[in-house]
Scaffold this motif. Structure first.
Motif: not given
Lengths: 268, 268, 268
Positions: B23, B25, B27-29, B31-32, B34-36, B38-39, B136, B139
């Motif tokens: 991906f 480093l 863009d936000a790909y 991080a998003t 990781k967000a998915a 961590l949910r 994606f 994610r």
């Protein structure tokens, strides 16, 4: 078969904080900013969004920050520091957008998330540390502030409401429009536009034109065209995207941020 | 003096999950994604392996993922997303290799770890979220899936056993062979081969030849040759490596992935 | 209004450990080093300082490590691995500087933090694992060692006091000096000198000269000059810095590490 989802709560003891900057990864700047944050919120879970926003590129930072806000759950905090005006009287914002908190300089960084979520509550950070450098407010002011906020500090003691955050002259294309523009080029060379998925649904499209070139009807995946061919599809952020399969739309089609994109409608 | 090692247990409450992608480093790909994750697994310890696998380079991703599997303890989970076939019918794998879990597209990414650990149990992820983009799956599907697995979800409810994951046409050089090939070039320009340390032990070597050039007998460290000189040594992954002291074997010797490497044996 | 600060304690159960290397971000090296560390200290909070120190650039690593030490609280541990001498008899250090612990090869990496904090207690790491490669002591020796130290291992069992760590031939400019030199170029092209803020206070300056060019009196922020113009200011580390507003001092003024910087004093 689908699993039942467990209840997920955003724990106040382990706040989730993202970071978006133009500091690059070669120096200790990011680490020392994290150190300042962790002094206030030692149990924070820190997630780097990116530190490679092009220097002083507030539009790019604004789009990237908005992606983070869209991806993270309610209660997440976001620290965004692209700050060419550091040391001047520019304000520092504490904004609540989409049930998340953003701390950033008041220079337009919140534009894209603000516009796509219909605004939010915005405050000016009035808290200042006893000592701060004139050149690194990310470390000296914003990082401790977001750490304190993450740990439950009273916003009324740290900040005061304002009405008019600075916003860049960019917005989602209105639904009734048949055109928009490129607002972001990603790592793969994909070009994101300001035309939202749901705006497109209303139309029967004949094709998408970018810089005068028709890249065809909306496709579902990269595999819907041959390798090396351009296409239009809905990107992972729900916006119309111009891509080249196994290639770079930015370099192959010479696309740049600001280029116009036109939807070619069928006569219905 | 050696310290006694404390018992280390992989806690189910704080699972250890690594990430390997192409991906980048900027863009936000990441991080998003990781967000998915961590949910589903809010207490996961996330370790970036790399996000700089060259775009769509499945072989490079496969080698890099295998390094991570070799380095991490039993119970670790690995999410690897180099996914040129996203949106097509390509399967998503959940594999158990070396007492660790890998989630990745079924496109050859597990090849190197699979081959070096003599295979493993492999399943197809059948779980799908209510809503997923076509572009994606890292994610939208793989990240929540690995989060659920990390938190103890029942694999039988998420996946079904399969027999035939896709494997690239690359493997460790057989012990009886006197030759192999370069499989990876690292950040320093060191060239890793597919010839394992223990395969070499059986032989009395006269030298190592790469692209027709003899780089001498096996050395122990870079300091065994003068600065700028090439050498062969056992790299940190236990594989034969071609290096140049204080230089780059890749550029100094013009080496590329796929180049043949020959062991020159003494008459014994 | 200022908030009361909560008491912050560095918890032994969640030690804070930073990492500074020249490994780059493209390979699994950083991740496998973290894996080795987490085996010993599973609850450590790991903060990457940078992995992009130019290969074998011990001076750059030394400056960057010192920035981390200046930024983090007492009790933090720092692992720094720029290690061209790996596999030779070069020592490994465990140093206490500014109430923090540093583990690094004894090759000059501690120079800048040592000099700016007036030295510290320094020991040689004598602990060795049962098995270590000859090419990756960061992963095989230093990472487990710092993990054990972070968890409270007895330094007397792991190491022995020494007196003479290797130091590079670089130091803060003496207060009475009217000149110094550039010691670091950052991501933005700002050039940091070895002239400290408080050394400057003693003087009434007419200007700062770098490579014969007068860049004017000391400024407070980048905005004190027009875009594209050079300036001298106090950087975020408290050292005199040469910058170009919205530009790169390094490329615009052709500055390099080692270049002399002269303070032009007024006749007082």
């Amino acid at each position: 078969m689908r699993l039942k989802r467990r209840a997920v709560s955003t724990s106040i003891v382990r706040p989730l904080i993202t970071l978006t900057t133009d500091f690059g990864l070669a120096d200790a700047y990011v680490a020392t900013m994290k150190a300042a944050l962790l002094r206030e919120a030692p149990d924070a879970r820190l997630i780097d969004v990116t530190h490679q926003v092009p220097r002083h590129d507030i539009l790019c930072g604004s789009i990237t920050l908005a992606r983070a806000i869209d991806g993270f759950p309610p209660g997440t905090l976001h620290l965004a520091v692209i700050d060419p005006g550091v040391g001047t009287s520019r304000r520092i914002l504490v904004a609540e957008i989409n049930r998340q908190i953003v701390v950033c300089p008041d220079n337009g960084l919140i534009t894209w998330s603000w516009r796509t979520h219909g605004g939010g509550e915005v405050r000016e950070l009035t808290w200042r540390p006893r000592k701060a450098s004139d050149v690194f407010h990310g470390r000296d002011i914003m990082a401790p502030a977001i750490g304190m906020i993450a740990c439950g500090a009273n916003l009324d003691e740290l900040s005061r409401p304002i009405e008019n955050p600075i916003l860049l002259d960019i917005a989602p294309a209105p639904r009734e429009n048949k055109q928009g523009q490129i607002i972001h080029i990603d790592h793969f060379g994909n070009a994101t536009t300001n035309i939202a998925h749901d705006a497109l649904r209303a139309h029967i499209m004949r094709g998408v034109k970018v810089k005068g070139r028709n890249v065809g009807k909306l496709k579902k995946t990269y595999w819907d065209v041959a390798p090396g061919k351009p296409l239009a599809l809905i990107g992972s952020s729900g916006l119309l995207e111009i891509a080249v399969r196994d290639g770079s739309a930015a370099s192959d089609l010479k696309l740049r941020v600001g280029d116009p994109v036109k939807i070619d409608l069928a006569v219905s």
